[in-house]
Design an enzyme around this catalytic site. Structure first.
Site: not given
Ligand code: TRP
Length: 336
Positions: A115, A195, A198
């Site tokens: 991240k 996979k 979202k």
């Protein structure tokens, strides 16, 4: 004694990957462990992701996530189900655990590195994310944490944080273990992504509360086994996402027929997709009906969460007292 804890990100409407991977499992564990199954919508974690977090939508996304879980069957009378920011002890314990956690251990977390690598300015909260997660779990002295594979490293760190605390201040916390969601239930994206997620966008997901017509509009053009160029080419349902969906949704007879039909080119991909829809309808219709009912009575959802927060606090408050005492803080009204 078993006590289960898991955190649910407030991403709004969950998809069928969340449903098969996690939500159904939470309901099952709730039936097994009752109020020793504790589930928390982790809205304090949300702002560590500046891209996904927006103060104008956080409350609604948190509410939607609660509603969806209740629609699936999570019963706030049976389990403890609440919103993280409504139980202040999470923040307090998080700080107390932070003071003893080596920076290097936090910098080593692969999710942090992933991240942080995408950001120009790295919020300190992103680094502390796993400490807050450890606080979530340890606050309830939970020993069993159902999570996806991507969270295993964080649970390992939680164990180390518990161990370090116990060593420094005396035995307080059990070392929790991760219980992995079944890998077999990893649900591929309807756009062909390995996979469903979202973060890959709406085109990858089938929403749990999505209207069936809209689901069909995603299933119809979905990629299938690339070996089936022509209708007469046989295929392999084990490498086809529609085959994977049939395994999740269809009854044994349908599964047998589409498997055989695909391998022998007896049915075409569109027919196979059409035969998937009744199973989806059977599974999702009752959930969507319950969601619609709850949407009519939002106060039921809110009351369930408030009751959950109350019961969570009843466990958390004495644990925090114990932690403060062990760490040696001056207690209100008590002479040292
Ligand atoms: N980090 C977890 C996730 O991304 C969510 C979470 C927060 C969590 N606190 C937790 C999971 C405590 C298990 C236990 O899915």
């Amino acid at each position: 004694m078993t006590r289960v804890f898991s955190g649910i990100q407030p991403t709004g409407e969950p998809h069928i990957g969340n449903y098969f991977g996690a939500m159904r499992n939470y309901v099952r564990l709730g039936q097994q462990y009752g109020s020793d199954a504790i589930y928390c919508i982790v809205d304090l974690h949300a702002p560590t992701n500046p891209a996904a977090y927006d103060p104008a939508t956080l409350a609604r996304l948190t509410f939607e996530m609660a509603l969806a879980n209740m629609a699936v069957g999570l019963d706030p009378e049976q389990v403890i189900f609440f919103v993280q920011s409504q139980v202040r002890e999470h923040t307090e314990l998080s700080w107390l655990l932070t003071v003893n956690t080596p920076l290097g251990e936090l910098e080593r977390m692969t999710q942090f590195k992933d991240k942080a690598g995408k950001l120009e300015s790295i919020p300190a909260g992103l680094l502390m994310y796993p400490v807050l997660m450890a606080a979530d779990i340890l606050l309830y002295k939970a020993d069993t944490v159902p999570v996806g594979e991507d969270q295993v490293q964080h649970i390992e760190l939680t164990r180390e944080i518990a161990r370090r605390f116990n060593h420094a201040y005396g035995p307080t916390f059990p070392e929790p273990r991760a219980v992995l969601e079944q890998a077999a239930l990893r649900v591929p994206g309807v756009d062909g992504h390995a996979k469903m997620s979202k973060s890959k966008g709406e085109s990858s997901t089938i929403g749990l509360l999505e209207p069936l017509g809209s689901i069909w509009n995603k299933v119809r053009p979905a990629p299938t086994d690339p070996a089936r160029v022509r209708r007469s080419d046989p295929g392999n349902p084990d490498i086809c996402l529609i085959g994977d969906y049939h395994k999740l949704f269809s009854d044994a007879q349908t599964l047998l027929e589409i498997t055989d039909g695909c391998r022998t080119a007896g049915i075409g991909c569109i027919d196979c997709k059409k035969r998937l829809m009744p199973g989806i309808e059977r599974e999702l219709t009752p959930i969507q009906a319950r969601a619609a009912e709850l949407r009519e009575r939002p106060e039921t959802v809110l009351a369930g969460l408030a009751y959950g927060a109350e019961r969570a606090r009843a466990i958390a408050a004495p644990v925090m007292d114990e932690v403060r005492t062990r760490m040696g803080f001056l207690r209100a009204g008590a002479r040292p």
